[in-house]
Design an enzyme around this catalytic site. Sequence first.
Site, short mmCIF file in Angstrom:
data_model
loop_
_atom_site.label_atom_id
_atom_site.label_comp_id
_atom_site.label_asym_id
_atom_site.label_seq_id
_atom_site.Cartn_x
_atom_site.Cartn_y
_atom_site.Cartn_z
N TYR A 20 -3.43 -0.49 10.27
CA TYR A 20 -3.39 -0.82 8.83
C TYR A 20 -1.98 -0.54 8.29
CZ TYR A 20 -4.74 -0.64 3.86
OH TYR A 20 -4.84 -0.84 2.50
N SER A 25 0.85 -1.20 0.00
CA SER A 25 0.00 0.00 0.00
C SER A 25 0.89 1.24 0.00
CB SER A 25 -0.84 -0.03 1.29
OG SER A 25 -1.41 1.23 1.58
N1 LIG Z 1 -8.48 0.08 -2.61
C1 LIG Z 1 -7.29 0.64 -2.49
O1 LIG Z 1 -7.10 1.79 -2.89
C2 LIG Z 1 -6.15 -0.11 -1.87
C3 LIG Z 1 -4.90 0.50 -1.85
C4 LIG Z 1 -3.83 -0.20 -1.32
C5 LIG Z 1 -4.00 -1.48 -0.83
N2 LIG Z 1 -5.24 -2.05 -0.85
C6 LIG Z 1 -5.36 -3.42 -0.36
O2 LIG Z 1 -5.98 -4.23 -1.33
C7 LIG Z 1 -6.56 -5.36 -0.69
C8 LIG Z 1 -8.00 -5.49 -1.18
O3 LIG Z 1 -8.74 -4.37 -0.72
P1 LIG Z 1 -9.89 -3.70 -1.60
O4 LIG Z 1 -9.55 -2.29 -1.73
O5 LIG Z 1 -10.15 -4.53 -2.78
O6 LIG Z 1 -11.08 -3.76 -0.54
P2 LIG Z 1 -12.48 -4.54 -0.56
O7 LIG Z 1 -13.15 -4.38 -1.87
O8 LIG Z 1 -13.16 -4.11 0.67
O9 LIG Z 1 -12.03 -6.07 -0.43
C9 LIG Z 1 -11.59 -6.61 0.79
C10 LIG Z 1 -11.66 -8.10 0.65
O10 LIG Z 1 -11.16 -8.72 1.84
C11 LIG Z 1 -12.09 -9.73 2.23
N3 LIG Z 1 -12.00 -9.91 3.69
C12 LIG Z 1 -12.17 -8.96 4.65
N4 LIG Z 1 -12.09 -9.51 5.87
C13 LIG Z 1 -11.88 -10.85 5.67
C14 LIG Z 1 -11.72 -11.95 6.54
N5 LIG Z 1 -11.77 -11.81 7.89
N6 LIG Z 1 -11.51 -13.18 6.01
C15 LIG Z 1 -11.47 -13.34 4.67
N7 LIG Z 1 -11.59 -12.33 3.79
C16 LIG Z 1 -11.81 -11.09 4.29
C17 LIG Z 1 -13.44 -9.19 1.79
O11 LIG Z 1 -14.42 -10.21 1.63
P3 LIG Z 1 -15.47 -10.60 2.80
O12 LIG Z 1 -15.95 -9.33 3.41
O13 LIG Z 1 -16.53 -11.38 2.07
O14 LIG Z 1 -14.71 -11.46 3.76
C18 LIG Z 1 -13.07 -8.61 0.44
O15 LIG Z 1 -13.03 -9.62 -0.54
C19 LIG Z 1 -6.44 -5.10 0.82
O16 LIG Z 1 -5.29 -5.77 1.31
C20 LIG Z 1 -6.20 -3.61 0.89
O17 LIG Z 1 -5.51 -3.26 2.04
C21 LIG Z 1 -6.33 -1.39 -1.36
#
Ligand SMILES: NC(=O)c1ccc[n+]([C@@H]2O[C@H](COP(=O)([O-])OP(=O)(O)OC[C@H]3O[C@@H](n4cnc5c(N)ncnc54)[C@H](OP(=O)(O)O)[C@@H]3O)[C@@H](O)[C@H]2O)c1
Length: 256
Positions: free
Chosen positions: A161, A148
């Site tokens: 985080y 990130s």
């Molecule tokens: N969006 C950004 O700008 C951004 C930037 C940098 C890094 N990231 C990283 O990218 C990754 C994906 O995030 P996203 O942005 O795509 O967010 P998102 O759409 O909210 O996806 C998060 C995912 O994690 C799963 N999850 C959450 N808690 C969980 C648990 N206890 N067990 C199993 N699965 C779980 C959720 O599914 P369920 O709720 O069904 O479990 C969902 O599939 C994360 O590591 C985030 O930190 C995102």
Amino acid sequence: MNRLAALFDLSGKRALVTGGNSGIGEAMAQALGAAGAQVLLVARRAAELEAAASRLQRDGVAASWLAADLTQVDAIRALAQDAEARLGGVDIVIHAAGVNLRQPFAEVTPEAWATQLALHLTAPFFLTQALAPGMKQRRWGRVITIASLQSQRAFANSAPYGAGKGGVVQLTRAIAQAWSPHGITCNAIGPGFFPTALTAAVFDDPALAQRHAAQTCIGRNGALDDLHGATVFLASDASAYITGQTLMVDGGYTAK
Ligand SMILES: NC(=O)c1ccc[n+]([C@@H]2O[C@H](COP(=O)([O-])OP(=O)(O)OC[C@H]3O[C@@H](n4cnc5c(N)ncnc54)[C@H](OP(=O)(O)O)[C@@H]3O)[C@@H](O)[C@H]2O)c1
């Protein structure tokens, strides 16, 4: 197929994508599927898993899913065995499950701290520990973690985080150190700001989203398909001599 196309081809590869029912995980699963891989999505919510698998299947991808709570470390070995049994082996794992609970430093509870560290560090560690021996037997594997902007700098209300994401960069190096002699590379993708459920607080505020866009060199925030190329690159033979690295896919946010 010419040699260059073969470098990026994932036909016959079997991939497990955590967080694959939403946002970045789903986008990365789409990329793997488009390159020919079979994908198994893992997250908690069954209805969203089913829906994401259907979307992939509509695009011609062999997709299935398993529901699991990755904060439950005791269940991770069984999950890995289940995945290996279903797919006949796991060649690629993407650790994209994550949450940002966004609490002021003074209000972070032990539970919130534990959940975020469990998802961003503990689960990738133990899931890799469970899947890497199978990859080693086949002398080929790809582990992709998700870093990130917060791997490099602190944002408000995100201390657990950010601590987790700083750790992801080092965990990526540690996995590379342990497993790369056996044909298994491990690299991180470090996304900038992408519109997902996790960043709703940013994208629901147009002025804030625009301030982040202005921080990049390119001048905009990420679109989910901006992740496709880096995903296939790091999941394929094209990146065979790259390991332990973090590739920022952030429009140059961290370059400025
Ligand atoms: N969006 C950004 O700008 C951004 C930037 C940098 C890094 N990231 C990283 O990218 C990754 C994906 O995030 P996203 O942005 O795509 O967010 P998102 O759409 O909210 O996806 C998060 C995912 O994690 C799963 N999850 C959450 N808690 C969980 C648990 N206890 N067990 C199993 N699965 C779980 C959720 O599914 P369920 O709720 O069904 O479990 C969902 O599939 C994360 O590591 C985030 O930190 C995102």
